[in-house]
Design a protein around this motif. Structure first.
Motif, PDB file in Angstrom:
ATOM      1  N   VAL A  93       0.835  -1.202   0.000  1.00  0.00           N
ATOM      2  CA  VAL A  93       0.000   0.000   0.000  1.00  0.00           C
ATOM      3  C   VAL A  93       0.870   1.252   0.000  1.00  0.00           C
ATOM      4  N   ASP A  94       1.931   1.265   0.821  1.00  0.00           N
ATOM      5  CA  ASP A  94       2.837   2.422   0.850  1.00  0.00           C
ATOM      6  C   ASP A  94       3.435   2.666  -0.536  1.00  0.00           C
ATOM      7  N   ALA A  95       3.897   1.615  -1.184  1.00  0.00           N
ATOM      8  CA  ALA A  95       4.491   1.753  -2.516  1.00  0.00           C
ATOM      9  C   ALA A  95       3.465   2.257  -3.523  1.00  0.00           C
ATOM     10  N   TYR A  96       2.264   1.704  -3.463  1.00  0.00           N
ATOM     11  CA  TYR A  96       1.190   2.108  -4.371  1.00  0.00           C
ATOM     12  C   TYR A  96       0.818   3.575  -4.179  1.00  0.00           C
ATOM     13  N   VAL A  97       0.589   3.970  -2.941  1.00  0.00           N
ATOM     14  CA  VAL A  97       0.189   5.344  -2.642  1.00  0.00           C
ATOM     15  C   VAL A  97       1.305   6.311  -3.024  1.00  0.00           C
TER      16      VAL A  97
END
Length: 190
Positions: A93-97
């Motif tokens: 999620v961190d990478a995506y956001v």
């Protein structure tokens, strides 16, 4: 479902934070503070490069990169902190956001938006406004105002969520009832 709710929260937080920066960008408010000083003077010729530089100067003054990146971190935390099982997705999620809504990812689009909505002179007026005591106070108070609004909105949505659930159940029931009363056979049985 919790992850989907988290995505909604993420988008809502980003919307509020970006719009909270816009609180001070009301032209009549800026004109009230700096318009008199420049009234009657012709605006210098604007170039796209000068206009962009002015917008970037404004963003540095109002700390837009930090505001966007802070909201991205809040969004990631909201998405992965809603439930223990969502924590396993934290890195993804961190990478995506960060890939899609970090300052680096959004900067050119946000600059273009400001260039479309504000002339170079208006941007310079905003910079002048943010150099006043009132402008600095607005910048200092905006995060608290945005957080308070966000908490209020969240509380209202939670407090009234049974009503939404009831409305959704009624919609589902009506669709089910309509499907049962439909005399037309499904296409695959015609």
């Amino acid at each position: 479902m919790k992850l989907l709710r988290g995505v909604f929260c993420l988008l809502w937080i980003l919307f509020l934070l970006l719009n909270s920066n816009a609180l001070g960008q009301n032209r009549s408010l800026a004109d009230a503070f700096v318009g008199g000083a420049s009234a009657g003077k012709p605006a210098p010729a604007s170039t796209p490069a000068g206009h962009r530089a002015a917008v970037e100067q404004l963003f540095e003054q109002i700390d837009m990169p930090e505001t966007v990146n802070r909201s991205v971190m809040q969004i990631s935390a909201a998405l992965t902190g809603a439930a223990a099982e969502d924590g396993a997705y934290k890195d993804a999620v961190d990478a995506y956001v960060n890939k899609y809504v970090s300052w680096v990812a959004l900067k050119d689009e946000i600059v273009a938006l400001y260039m479309k909505k504000f002339t170079e002179k208006e941007v310079m007026d905003l910079i002048a406004f943010y150099n006043t005591a009132t402008g600095r106070k607005l910048l200092a108070e905006t995060p608290d105002i945005g957080a308070t609004i966000s908490v209020t909105v969240h509380k209202r949505l939670v407090d009234h969520s049974p009503e939404l659930k009831q409305m959704m159940m009624e919609t589902d029931f009506k669709a089910f009832k309509d499907a049962l009363s439909d005399d037309t056979p499904p296409e695959d049985q015609r």
